[in-house]
Design a protein around this motif. Structure first.
Motif, mmCIF file in Angstrom:
data_model
loop_
_atom_site.group_PDB
_atom_site.id
_atom_site.type_symbol
_atom_site.label_atom_id
_atom_site.label_comp_id
_atom_site.label_asym_id
_atom_site.label_seq_id
_atom_site.Cartn_x
_atom_site.Cartn_y
_atom_site.Cartn_z
ATOM 1 N N THR A 63 0.836 -1.195 0.000
ATOM 2 C CA THR A 63 0.000 0.000 0.000
ATOM 3 C C THR A 63 0.872 1.247 0.000
ATOM 4 O O THR A 63 1.796 1.380 0.806
ATOM 5 N N LEU A 64 0.583 2.170 -0.900
ATOM 6 C CA LEU A 64 1.257 3.458 -0.938
ATOM 7 C C LEU A 64 0.399 4.495 -0.230
ATOM 8 O O LEU A 64 -0.814 4.571 -0.461
ATOM 9 N N VAL A 65 1.027 5.289 0.618
ATOM 10 C CA VAL A 65 0.338 6.383 1.289
ATOM 11 C C VAL A 65 0.542 7.655 0.478
ATOM 12 O O VAL A 65 1.684 8.082 0.249
ATOM 13 N N ARG A 75 -1.982 3.497 10.721
ATOM 14 C CA ARG A 75 -3.009 2.453 10.678
ATOM 15 C C ARG A 75 -2.772 1.398 9.626
ATOM 16 O O ARG A 75 -3.238 0.264 9.762
ATOM 17 N N LEU A 76 -2.075 1.746 8.548
ATOM 18 C CA LEU A 76 -1.950 0.796 7.443
ATOM 19 C C LEU A 76 -0.846 -0.227 7.725
ATOM 20 O O LEU A 76 0.173 0.082 8.310
ATOM 21 N N GLN A 80 -7.868 2.371 7.169
ATOM 22 C CA GLN A 80 -7.580 0.957 7.437
ATOM 23 C C GLN A 80 -8.658 0.060 6.838
ATOM 24 O O GLN A 80 -8.351 -0.994 6.265
ATOM 25 N N GLU A 81 -9.905 0.501 6.914
ATOM 26 C CA GLU A 81 -11.007 -0.259 6.312
ATOM 27 C C GLU A 81 -10.923 -0.232 4.792
ATOM 28 O O GLU A 81 -11.210 -1.238 4.128
ATOM 29 N N TRP A 82 -10.510 0.891 4.221
ATOM 30 C CA TRP A 82 -10.375 0.961 2.761
ATOM 31 C C TRP A 82 -9.275 0.014 2.288
ATOM 32 O O TRP A 82 -9.414 -0.630 1.245
ATOM 33 N N GLN A 83 -8.214 -0.067 3.066
ATOM 34 C CA GLN A 83 -7.150 -1.000 2.711
ATOM 35 C C GLN A 83 -7.668 -2.444 2.747
ATOM 36 O O GLN A 83 -7.422 -3.232 1.820
ATOM 37 N N ARG A 84 -8.398 -2.781 3.791
ATOM 38 C CA ARG A 84 -8.948 -4.133 3.907
ATOM 39 C C ARG A 84 -9.915 -4.440 2.781
ATOM 40 O O ARG A 84 -10.036 -5.587 2.338
ATOM 41 N N ALA A 85 -10.622 -3.397 2.310
ATOM 42 C CA ALA A 85 -11.589 -3.593 1.228
ATOM 43 C C ALA A 85 -10.925 -3.762 -0.128
ATOM 44 O O ALA A 85 -11.569 -4.199 -1.086
ATOM 45 N N GLY A 86 -9.625 -3.380 -0.225
ATOM 46 C CA GLY A 86 -8.921 -3.609 -1.483
ATOM 47 C C GLY A 86 -8.172 -2.436 -2.069
ATOM 48 O O GLY A 86 -7.564 -2.559 -3.132
#
Length: 288
Positions: free
Chosen positions: A3-5, A286-287, A259-265
């Motif tokens: 994941t890129l921030v 969080r990520l 964090q939820e957006w990351q989990r969603a994909g």
């Protein structure tokens, strides 16, 4: 994919640093008047944990600068300068990427059309309007182009044609959306994203300058395709009549949502209007 921030709102940080952006050129005015402040804002986002600096070229266009009385050569220099400032901050930080912002035609109009897609140009007109800045930014040395806040299907098609014209250029394409399924002009985001499906130059497709509550639905619509980029606004709403923001931005909640957006994909995550280095700091924390 790691994941890129992304960074947060460049104009928001510039205002925090004391800049007056009550101007149709918005943050692009500082390319002319106070470029060191732009470099500092980029540096602040890198220090907060961002992996990517998005340049101050969102509202920097040849016709926009011409309205200010600048000649073509000076306008071109300022557009290139937007990339140089981000690259300087990146080099000082010792890490990161530079994404050259390709804002929508609506940003130049400065009438809110990037939130409606209600344009006076068709696809061919949009291609011709974008072309000069596109060619400058494509040759300016950025790592990729950030085609962002795109509200309409015709503008997405114009950008696809511009990519075909510059085969060595990488980009992400990010739409401004009215809900969890549709662009601001009503086009389903699946249909708009399909223009770029499997495109070798496109590193991600997604949404920005959109309310955070719509992001999970949009990620779901984009699942299974290209990597997903999301950088919504803070959740506040703009009162155009009073020319002020309503609501309260909460960096802690924004970080939890990321964090939820990351989990969603989502694979590229940051913030847009009204987000700050503090928002990015909480995203980074969080990520995984």
């Amino acid at each position: 994919m790691t994941t890129l921030v992304l960074d947060g709102g460049l104009a928001t940080r510039l205002e925090e640093l004391g800049a007056d952006l009550s101007d149709e050129l918005w943050s692009a005015r500082l390319l002319l008047e106070e470029p060191a402040l732009i470099r500092r804002a980029h540096a602040d986002y890198f220090a907060a944990g961002a992996d990517v600096a998005t340049t101050a070229s969102y509202q920097a266009t040849l016709p926009g600068f011409a309205r200010r009385g600048l000649g073509v050569a000076e306008a071109e220099r300022l557009i290139r300068l937007s990339v140089e400032l981000a690259a300087q901050a990146r080099d000082e930080a010792g890490h990161g990427l530079v994404a050259a912002s390709v804002g929508p035609y609506g940003a130049y109009l400065a009438n809110g059309a990037e939130y409606t897609g209600d344009y006076d140009l068709d696809e061919h007109g949009l291609y011709a309007w974008h072309l000069p800045r596109w060619e400058i930014l494509a040759a300016a040395g950025a790592d990729l182009l950030a085609c962002e806040t795109i509200p309409s299907f015709p503008e997405a098609r114009a950008l696809a044609a511009l990519l075909a014209r510059t085969p060595g250029v990488k980009a992400w394409v990010s739409f401004s959306c009215r809900d969890g399924e549709r662009l601001n002009d009503g086009t389903p985001i699946r249909e708009a994203a399909a223009l770029f499906a499997g495109h070798p130059q496109v590193v991600a497709v997604g949404a920005n300058c959109t309310a955070p509550r719509h992001i999970p639905g949009l990620i779901s619509c984009l699942a299974g395709g290209l990597p997903v980029v999301v950088y919504p606004n803070s959740g506040e709403s703009w009162d155009a009549g009073a020319r002020r923001w309503l609501g309260l931005a909460d960096p802690v909640e924004f970080g939890r949502a990321a964090q939820e957006w990351q989990r969603a994909g989502a694979s590229l995550i940051g913030g847009c209007c009204r987000t700050t280095p503090e928002h990015i700091r909480h995203i980074r924390a969080r990520l995984t």
